[in-house]
Design a protein around this motif. Structure first.
Motif, PDB file in Angstrom:
ATOM      1  N   UNK A 128       3.821   0.173 -17.182  1.00 35.45           N
ATOM      2  CA  UNK A 128       4.108   0.818 -15.891  1.00 35.45           C
ATOM      3  C   UNK A 128       5.338   1.715 -15.971  1.00 35.45           C
ATOM      4  N   UNK A 129       6.407   1.231 -16.638  1.00 35.05           N
ATOM      5  CA  UNK A 129       7.705   1.913 -16.562  1.00 35.05           C
ATOM      6  C   UNK A 129       8.078   2.716 -17.801  1.00 35.05           C
ATOM      7  N   UNK A 130       7.444   2.431 -18.954  1.00 30.49           N
ATOM      8  CA  UNK A 130       7.849   3.071 -20.204  1.00 30.49           C
ATOM      9  C   UNK A 130       9.083   2.460 -20.822  1.00 30.49           C
ATOM     10  N   UNK A 132      11.553  -1.191 -21.923  1.00 35.52           N
ATOM     11  CA  UNK A 132      11.475  -2.554 -22.439  1.00 35.52           C
ATOM     12  C   UNK A 132      12.294  -3.467 -21.531  1.00 35.52           C
ATOM     13  N   UNK A 133      12.062  -4.765 -21.646  1.00 29.95           N
ATOM     14  CA  UNK A 133      12.868  -5.727 -20.890  1.00 29.95           C
ATOM     15  C   UNK A 133      14.184  -5.944 -21.621  1.00 29.95           C
ATOM     16  N   UNK A 134      15.220  -5.318 -21.113  1.00 31.39           N
ATOM     17  CA  UNK A 134      16.536  -5.380 -21.735  1.00 31.39           C
ATOM     18  C   UNK A 134      17.589  -5.333 -20.631  1.00 31.39           C
ATOM     19  N   UNK A 135      18.742  -5.987 -20.833  1.00 25.93           N
ATOM     20  CA  UNK A 135      19.802  -5.952 -19.818  1.00 25.93           C
ATOM     21  C   UNK A 135      20.311  -4.557 -19.489  1.00 25.93           C
ATOM     22  N   UNK A 136      20.025  -3.585 -20.334  1.00 24.78           N
ATOM     23  CA  UNK A 136      20.422  -2.190 -20.148  1.00 24.78           C
ATOM     24  C   UNK A 136      20.018  -1.658 -18.768  1.00 24.78           C
ATOM     25  N   UNK A 137      18.843  -2.021 -18.302  1.00 23.52           N
ATOM     26  CA  UNK A 137      18.262  -1.350 -17.143  1.00 23.52           C
ATOM     27  C   UNK A 137      18.650  -2.033 -15.827  1.00 23.52           C
ATOM     28  N   UNK A 138      18.445  -1.299 -14.737  1.00 22.36           N
ATOM     29  CA  UNK A 138      18.963  -1.728 -13.432  1.00 22.36           C
ATOM     30  C   UNK A 138      18.256  -2.942 -12.861  1.00 22.36           C
ATOM     31  N   UNK A 139      16.955  -3.091 -13.138  1.00 18.05           N
ATOM     32  CA  UNK A 139      16.164  -4.102 -12.445  1.00 18.05           C
ATOM     33  C   UNK A 139      16.704  -5.507 -12.567  1.00 18.05           C
ATOM     34  N   UNK A 140      17.009  -5.939 -13.794  1.00 22.54           N
ATOM     35  CA  UNK A 140      17.505  -7.318 -13.948  1.00 22.54           C
ATOM     36  C   UNK A 140      18.946  -7.456 -13.464  1.00 22.54           C
ATOM     37  N   UNK A 141      19.689  -6.375 -13.440  1.00 23.26           N
ATOM     38  CA  UNK A 141      21.029  -6.412 -12.839  1.00 23.26           C
ATOM     39  C   UNK A 141      20.915  -6.718 -11.338  1.00 23.26           C
ATOM     40  N   UNK A 142      19.917  -6.101 -10.697  1.00 20.06           N
ATOM     41  CA  UNK A 142      19.664  -6.386  -9.279  1.00 20.06           C
ATOM     42  C   UNK A 142      19.242  -7.839  -9.080  1.00 20.06           C
ATOM     43  N   UNK A 143      18.368  -8.325  -9.964  1.00 14.57           N
ATOM     44  CA  UNK A 143      17.962  -9.728  -9.896  1.00 14.57           C
ATOM     45  C   UNK A 143      19.192 -10.630  -9.911  1.00 14.57           C
ATOM     46  N   UNK A 188      13.485   6.293 -12.913  1.00 14.44           N
ATOM     47  CA  UNK A 188      12.688   5.886 -14.069  1.00 14.44           C
ATOM     48  C   UNK A 188      13.454   4.952 -14.994  1.00 14.44           C
ATOM     49  N   UNK A 189      14.730   4.672 -14.688  1.00 15.21           N
ATOM     50  CA  UNK A 189      15.559   3.789 -15.528  1.00 15.21           C
ATOM     51  C   UNK A 189      15.816   2.439 -14.870  1.00 15.21           C
ATOM     52  N   UNK A 190      15.074   2.119 -13.847  1.00 12.81           N
ATOM     53  CA  UNK A 190      15.367   0.916 -13.067  1.00 12.81           C
ATOM     54  C   UNK A 190      14.476  -0.276 -13.393  1.00 12.81           C
ATOM     55  N   UNK A 191      13.371  -0.073 -14.127  1.00 18.09           N
ATOM     56  CA  UNK A 191      12.323  -1.085 -14.319  1.00 18.09           C
ATOM     57  C   UNK A 191      11.503  -1.299 -13.047  1.00 18.09           C
ATOM     58  N   UNK A 192      11.636  -0.396 -12.086  1.00 18.62           N
ATOM     59  CA  UNK A 192      10.966  -0.583 -10.797  1.00 18.62           C
ATOM     60  C   UNK A 192      10.028   0.564 -10.425  1.00 18.62           C
ATOM     61  N   UNK A 193      10.058   1.686 -11.157  1.00 17.72           N
ATOM     62  CA  UNK A 193       9.259   2.858 -10.797  1.00 17.72           C
ATOM     63  C   UNK A 193       8.070   3.027 -11.736  1.00 17.72           C
TER      64      UNK A 193
END
Length: 494
Positions: A128-130, A132-143, A188-193
């Motif tokens: 979906x996002x292009x 990887x699951x990594x702490x780098x991106x915004x999504x897990x920071x929001x979590x 596109x860098x959030x893990x959410x788009x």
């Protein structure tokens, strides 16, 4: 087109804020810079204060206007570029931050990423996002923020809390709290788009525990987002139009408008991007697929390789080891020895990014003996930055099926001749440095000007781009192979 003749580019970076003022020929007439305080509350944690970011931005705007001999009324439009992935939450009504922003370098969400991987969701996230699951991106920071800030998630569900990367925070403040928007490159860098629809994805929001009500509206990269309101440094009513994440802005500022055209920015981290045209290219070599920009109804995509530490390694030599007094001093120190004395540095001070994606990796000096001096360490540090980029370039060749015939370099560390020559030697292709190393600001200015009607097509930026110096490869193949083998062995131990 507005009567005012100047474009202001606000470049909010990881270690500081740049403001440049450009005329309609894209010539810089005024500039300023101010370092940003860094906060390291725990090992592998990195934070910024949102209020510091805004105050620094206002200070730089006022100083750049003074440097140019202009007033705020001479500015037609403000364009924005920003450190990406850095994640903030603030009160929609009062603009008060709920906590410090979590910076893209921060690794506190490694456990969250591991749990998600164990659930087997990473292939879907990548599709979906292009990303990887990594702490780098915004999504897990929001979590993490919603798990640790009492009451924040309920407030976010009510729409009382705004999430934003730094583009959203700056537009919010520039417009006096009126606009809550982001652009496709930052989204596109959030893990959410969703990369194809360019909309927030409900499945991923649910997976990461992010309420839709807190998310900004996703917009294109050359549009009017609002007008200035209530600022100390600019009058009300100036257009805020055009923004992109710093690496996409640099790709635009390097005039990489055609598929296959590439650039590498050497800033706090180092980032290699290739324009892949109007279709996303999925990586099998550990790279990221991301949005480059959206102009009108046309979206361009890019492949990206990210090294988390580049200029930050030189900062560490300065501030942590105290072997140099100023960052530019590293070149003379490194050049005082003919080579690194077989010392290899792996700059995994914040884990390893693409193509390795090892958040647990840590920095490493290998090959030290009694003959090693601080000059060898300095040279190995610069070489480690270039060796990371070599890995990214090889992965990009594999994914894109294209060779990189010429390597455009920008960012502060691109001024380092020793680093640029070593990069050319490793890649075996010329490295070209432009006259204007601040291509991130140039891209932001041009996107802002396009959004406001100062320019009507990208032709002006092609004409404005000029090369400063070309570094041609000189290293013999057998020597290059030896350097790469030592690097490979060191990375396996980091």
């Amino acid at each position: 087109m507005a009567k005012a003749k100047y474009v202001l580019a606000l470049d909010q970076g990881t270690t500081g804020t740049h403001v440049s003022i450009l005329d309609t020929r894209l010539q810089v007439v005024g500039r300023s810079y101010k370092e940003l305080p860094q906060h390291f509350p725990k090992p592998s944690w990195v934070e910024h204060d949102l209020i510091d970011i805004w105050n620094t931005s206002e200070w730089c705007i006022a100083r750049a206007l003074k440097d140019a001999g202009l007033t705020g009324r001479d500015i037609a439009v403000v364009g924005i570029t920003n450190q990406r992935e850095t994640t903030g939450l603030w009160d929609r009504e009062t603009s008060e931050p709920l906590a410090r922003a979590i910076v893209w370098q921060d690794r506190r969400t490694a456990d969250i990423c591991q749990r998600l991987k164990a659930q087997g969701v990473e292939p879907r996230v990548r599709e979906v996002t292009g990303l990887v699951l990594d702490p780098y991106f915004s999504g897990t920071k929001l979590t993490w923020l919603f798990q640790h800030l009492k009451g924040a998630k309920k407030r976010a569900e009510r729409g009382d809390v705004c999430f934003g990367t730094m583009d959203s925070w700056l537009v919010h403040k520039l417009t006096g709290g009126v606009a809550h928007v982001t652009d496709v490159s930052n989204a596109s860098r959030t893990l959410l788009m969703d990369l194809r629809t360019l909309n927030w994805d409900d499945e991923l929001c649910s997976l990461l525990g992010v309420p839709r009500a807190c998310l900004p509206e996703i917009r294109g990269n050359a549009e009017v987002y609002g007008t200035t309101r209530g600022m100390r440094s600019l009058p009300d009513g100036i257009l805020v139009a055009g923004m992109a994440g710093d690496q996409q802005a640099a790709l635009f500022g390097q005039a990489c408008f055609e598929p296959g055209e590439s650039k590498c920015t050497y800033g706090t981290g180092a980032f290699l991007l290739m324009n892949t045209g109007t279709q996303p290219v999925r990586s099998t070599a550990g790279l990221l697929t991301t949005v480059a920009w959206k102009l009108g109804n046309t979206t361009n995509y890019a492949l990206e390789g990210s090294s988390f530490i580049a200029g930050a390694a030189v900062q560490w030599l300065r501030d942590g080891l105290k072997v140099i007094k100023k960052a530019p001093d590293v070149e003379a120190l490194a050049a005082s020895v003919k080579d690194s004395g077989d010392v290899v540095f792996v700059p995994a001070l914040a884990g390893l990014g693409a193509p390795h994606w090892r958040p647990e990796a840590r920095g490493l000096f290998a090959g030290i003996d009694r003959s090693t001096t601080v000059a060898h360490l300095a040279r190995a540090t610069l070489e480690g930055v270039a060796l990371q980029i070599h890995d990214l370039a090889e992965a990009m060749r594999k994914d894109s099926g294209r060779n990189i015939p010429v390597f455009k370099a920008d960012g502060g560390a691109a001024a380092n001749n020793l680093l640029m020559q070593y990069q050319a030697d490793l890649l075996g292709v010329p490295v070209v440095r432009p006259r204007n190393l601040e291509t991130t600001s140039l891209g932001a200015a041009f996107l802002g000007g396009l959004g406001a009607g100062v320019w009507t097509s990208p032709d002006a930026i092609r004409r404005a781009w000029k090369a400063d110096k070309t570094f041609k490869p000189k290293m013999k193949p057998e020597v290059r192979a030896r350097h790469l083998e030592k690097w490979k062995q060191a990375v396996s131990r980091a």
